[in-house]
Design a protein around this motif. Structure first.
Motif, PDB file in Angstrom:
ATOM      1  N   LEU A  64      -1.356 -15.143   4.027  1.00 26.67           N
ATOM      2  CA  LEU A  64      -1.360 -15.028   2.565  1.00 26.67           C
ATOM      3  C   LEU A  64      -2.738 -14.668   2.010  1.00 26.67           C
ATOM      4  O   LEU A  64      -2.963 -14.732   0.808  1.00 26.67           O
ATOM      5  N   PHE A  65      -3.630 -14.283   2.896  1.00 27.38           N
ATOM      6  CA  PHE A  65      -4.993 -13.912   2.514  1.00 27.38           C
ATOM      7  C   PHE A  65      -5.069 -12.386   2.492  1.00 27.38           C
ATOM      8  O   PHE A  65      -4.789 -11.722   3.486  1.00 27.38           O
ATOM      9  N   HIS A  66      -5.432 -11.829   1.337  1.00 27.92           N
ATOM     10  CA  HIS A  66      -5.465 -10.375   1.158  1.00 27.92           C
ATOM     11  C   HIS A  66      -6.847  -9.914   0.695  1.00 27.92           C
ATOM     12  O   HIS A  66      -7.587 -10.668   0.069  1.00 27.92           O
ATOM     13  N   LEU A  67      -7.140  -8.656   1.001  1.00 28.13           N
ATOM     14  CA  LEU A  67      -8.373  -8.035   0.526  1.00 28.13           C
ATOM     15  C   LEU A  67      -8.021  -6.745  -0.194  1.00 28.13           C
ATOM     16  O   LEU A  67      -7.083  -6.043   0.200  1.00 28.13           O
ATOM     17  N   ALA A  68      -8.775  -6.443  -1.248  1.00 23.40           N
ATOM     18  CA  ALA A  68      -8.446  -5.301  -2.097  1.00 23.40           C
ATOM     19  C   ALA A  68      -9.689  -4.468  -2.363  1.00 23.40           C
ATOM     20  O   ALA A  68     -10.825  -4.947  -2.279  1.00 23.40           O
ATOM     21  N   ALA A  69      -9.446  -3.205  -2.703  1.00 28.90           N
ATOM     22  CA  ALA A  69     -10.526  -2.276  -3.028  1.00 28.90           C
ATOM     23  C   ALA A  69     -10.091  -1.419  -4.205  1.00 28.90           C
ATOM     24  O   ALA A  69      -8.891  -1.256  -4.472  1.00 28.90           O
ATOM     25  N   LEU A  70     -11.068  -0.866  -4.889  1.00 32.05           N
ATOM     26  CA  LEU A  70     -10.767   0.018  -6.008  1.00 32.05           C
ATOM     27  C   LEU A  70     -10.238   1.354  -5.506  1.00 32.05           C
ATOM     28  O   LEU A  70     -10.687   1.878  -4.491  1.00 32.05           O
ATOM     29  N   THR A  71      -9.284   1.902  -6.241  1.00 32.38           N
ATOM     30  CA  THR A  71      -8.784   3.242  -5.972  1.00 32.38           C
ATOM     31  C   THR A  71      -9.604   4.241  -6.781  1.00 32.38           C
ATOM     32  O   THR A  71      -9.743   4.078  -7.995  1.00 32.38           O
ATOM     33  N   LEU A  97       7.352 -15.671  -2.819  1.00 36.85           N
ATOM     34  CA  LEU A  97       6.969 -16.767  -1.937  1.00 36.85           C
ATOM     35  C   LEU A  97       7.668 -18.066  -2.319  1.00 36.85           C
ATOM     36  O   LEU A  97       7.956 -18.292  -3.499  1.00 36.85           O
ATOM     37  N   PRO A  98       7.902 -18.951  -1.355  1.00 33.24           N
ATOM     38  CA  PRO A  98       8.375 -20.296  -1.699  1.00 33.24           C
ATOM     39  C   PRO A  98       7.321 -20.998  -2.548  1.00 33.24           C
ATOM     40  O   PRO A  98       6.117 -20.762  -2.378  1.00 33.24           O
ATOM     41  N   PRO A  99       7.730 -21.857  -3.474  1.00 30.03           N
ATOM     42  CA  PRO A  99       6.765 -22.525  -4.360  1.00 30.03           C
ATOM     43  C   PRO A  99       5.634 -23.231  -3.622  1.00 30.03           C
ATOM     44  O   PRO A  99       4.490 -23.209  -4.080  1.00 30.03           O
ATOM     45  N   GLU A 100       5.935 -23.827  -2.466  1.00 28.33           N
ATOM     46  CA  GLU A 100       4.898 -24.581  -1.759  1.00 28.33           C
ATOM     47  C   GLU A 100       3.829 -23.690  -1.126  1.00 28.33           C
ATOM     48  O   GLU A 100       2.776 -24.174  -0.707  1.00 28.33           O
ATOM     49  N   HIS A 101       4.065 -22.385  -1.057  1.00 29.21           N
ATOM     50  CA  HIS A 101       3.087 -21.469  -0.472  1.00 29.21           C
ATOM     51  C   HIS A 101       2.295 -20.698  -1.528  1.00 29.21           C
ATOM     52  O   HIS A 101       1.304 -20.041  -1.182  1.00 29.21           O
ATOM     53  N   ARG A 102       2.698 -20.771  -2.765  1.00 32.77           N
ATOM     54  CA  ARG A 102       2.075 -19.917  -3.779  1.00 32.77           C
ATOM     55  C   ARG A 102       0.611 -20.249  -4.020  1.00 32.77           C
ATOM     56  O   ARG A 102      -0.184 -19.361  -4.307  1.00 32.77           O
ATOM     57  N   GLU A 103       0.230 -21.515  -3.870  1.00 27.15           N
ATOM     58  CA  GLU A 103      -1.168 -21.852  -4.119  1.00 27.15           C
ATOM     59  C   GLU A 103      -2.082 -21.365  -2.999  1.00 27.15           C
ATOM     60  O   GLU A 103      -3.308 -21.399  -3.140  1.00 27.15           O
ATOM     61  N   LEU A 104      -1.506 -20.871  -1.892  1.00 27.85           N
ATOM     62  CA  LEU A 104      -2.316 -20.330  -0.802  1.00 27.85           C
ATOM     63  C   LEU A 104      -2.491 -18.823  -0.902  1.00 27.85           C
ATOM     64  O   LEU A 104      -3.316 -18.246  -0.180  1.00 27.85           O
ATOM     65  N   LEU A 138      -3.803 -18.611 -13.343  1.00 27.73           N
ATOM     66  CA  LEU A 138      -4.548 -18.099 -12.199  1.00 27.73           C
ATOM     67  C   LEU A 138      -6.027 -18.417 -12.349  1.00 27.73           C
ATOM     68  O   LEU A 138      -6.550 -18.530 -13.456  1.00 27.73           O
ATOM     69  N   MET A 139      -6.714 -18.514 -11.215  1.00 18.74           N
ATOM     70  CA  MET A 139      -8.165 -18.650 -11.189  1.00 18.74           C
ATOM     71  C   MET A 139      -8.760 -17.334 -10.738  1.00 18.74           C
ATOM     72  O   MET A 139      -8.236 -16.687  -9.828  1.00 18.74           O
ATOM     73  N   ILE A 140      -9.852 -16.924 -11.365  1.00 15.23           N
ATOM     74  CA  ILE A 140     -10.619 -15.777 -10.903  1.00 15.23           C
ATOM     75  C   ILE A 140     -12.074 -16.210 -10.813  1.00 15.23           C
ATOM     76  O   ILE A 140     -12.646 -16.696 -11.790  1.00 15.23           O
ATOM     77  N   GLY A 141     -12.634 -16.084  -9.623  1.00 15.77           N
ATOM     78  CA  GLY A 141     -14.011 -16.498  -9.405  1.00 15.77           C
ATOM     79  C   GLY A 141     -14.831 -15.362  -8.841  1.00 15.77           C
ATOM     80  O   GLY A 141     -14.293 -14.433  -8.235  1.00 15.77           O
ATOM     81  N   ARG A 170      -6.638 -16.580  -7.132  1.00 12.40           N
ATOM     82  CA  ARG A 170      -5.652 -17.482  -6.544  1.00 12.40           C
ATOM     83  C   ARG A 170      -4.969 -18.251  -7.667  1.00 12.40           C
ATOM     84  O   ARG A 170      -5.351 -18.139  -8.836  1.00 12.40           O
ATOM     85  N   LYS A 171      -3.995 -19.055  -7.290  1.00 14.24           N
ATOM     86  CA  LYS A 171      -3.249 -19.849  -8.262  1.00 14.24           C
ATOM     87  C   LYS A 171      -4.128 -20.980  -8.797  1.00 14.24           C
ATOM     88  O   LYS A 171      -4.915 -21.585  -8.063  1.00 14.24           O
ATOM     89  N   LEU A 172      -4.000 -21.274 -10.070  1.00 20.45           N
ATOM     90  CA  LEU A 172      -4.662 -22.430 -10.675  1.00 20.45           C
ATOM     91  C   LEU A 172      -4.038 -23.708 -10.115  1.00 20.45           C
ATOM     92  O   LEU A 172      -2.811 -23.840 -10.074  1.00 20.45           O
ATOM     93  N   VAL A 173      -4.883 -24.645  -9.662  1.00 20.34           N
ATOM     94  CA  VAL A 173      -4.379 -25.901  -9.111  1.00 20.34           C
ATOM     95  C   VAL A 173      -5.009 -27.071  -9.854  1.00 20.34           C
ATOM     96  O   VAL A 173      -5.980 -26.918 -10.594  1.00 20.34           O
ATOM     97  N   VAL A 174      -4.468 -28.252  -9.617  1.00 25.63           N
ATOM     98  CA  VAL A 174      -4.860 -29.422 -10.392  1.00 25.63           C
ATOM     99  C   VAL A 174      -6.333 -29.781 -10.188  1.00 25.63           C
ATOM    100  O   VAL A 174      -6.964 -30.379 -11.060  1.00 25.63           O
ATOM    101  N   PHE A 175      -6.922 -29.391  -9.047  1.00 26.20           N
ATOM    102  CA  PHE A 175      -8.313 -29.735  -8.768  1.00 26.20           C
ATOM    103  C   PHE A 175      -9.312 -28.759  -9.401  1.00 26.20           C
ATOM    104  O   PHE A 175     -10.516 -28.881  -9.181  1.00 26.20           O
TER     105      PHE A 175
END
Length: 220
Positions: A64-71, A97-104, A138-141, A170-175
């Motif tokens: 579930l780990f992806h890398l992206a580049a500009l077109t 994705l199943p809900p339990e995998h979305r935060e990954l 969502l979180m963007i860092g 990634r998905k916003l999480v409680v922490f």
């Protein structure tokens, strides 16, 4: 690979196998190596136990780990449009994705085009995008070779340094509350989603930050 005329996205496995256009491969591989060596490891200056990023290793292991580049279109790139497109692609991937995998689910937008010696342009991009991302859950860092943002557990540890400028989604999480105290709108988005389930550790962090802010106002 998936993507459009603004952004292209590959899985970590595709990057590792070299299934990426030559103009993007060196930077994407450099960041993937950095993720495996740095993000998944403990660090003596981190200020807590565990890896620098607790989500990276399970994200990598579950594919579930992806890398992206500009077109590039006619030699031109539009970073702002790519960031907005990235948000839409993230939501499409998460929907399957199943809900339990979305935060990954994680996407790193690697931006070697940006200045490697000045973090301000990347900071500006992250700041401009953050309102919309947080509102969507969502979180963007930002990570940058000279990022000076202090760590949560040790102000002297610069946790957000990477060999190439990038934005991580990634998905916003409680922490995530400590990352959202820079804006009333961000905090309100967080509390709407998580207020009933905030763990004691996060509540304690919030109280300490509020007390610290009050003392600063009193001594100003």
């Amino acid at each position: 690979m998936i993507g459009d005329d603004k952004v292209l996205i590959w899985t970590a496995a595709e990057v590792g196998a070299g299934a990426v256009p030559a103009e993007h491969l060196p930077h994407l591989r450099e960041i993937l190596t950095w993720a495996w060596r740095y993000l998944v490891s403990a660090h003596p200056d981190l200020g807590r136990n565990g890896p620098v990023c607790p989500y990276t290793q399970p994200s990598l292991h579950k594919g579930l780990f992806h890398l992206a580049a500009l077109t590039a279109v006619d030699g031109e790139v539009d970073v702002h449009a790519a960031i907005q497109s990235l948000r839409l692609w993230y939501e499409r991937l998460a929907a399957g994705l199943p809900p339990e995998h979305r935060e990954l689910l994680t996407i790193l937008l690697v931006l070697p085009q940006l200045d490697h010696h000045d973090a301000a342009p990347l900071d500006d991009l992250q700041r401009e995008a953050k309102d919309g991302f947080v509102a969507d859950g969502l979180m963007i860092g930002q990570f940058h070779p000279v990022c000076d943002q202090p760590g949560l557990w040790n102000d002297e540890f610069k946790a957000l340094r990477a060999p190439v400028p990038l934005l991580a989604v990634r998905k916003l999480v409680v922490f995530d509350l400590p990352f959202l105290m820079d804006s009333t709108a961000h905090a309100e988005s967080y509390f709407r989603r998580f207020a009933p389930d905030i763990p004691p550790r996060i509540r304690d962090q919030l109280v300490k930050r509020l007390v610290s802010a009050r003392k600063s106002l009193q001594t100003a």
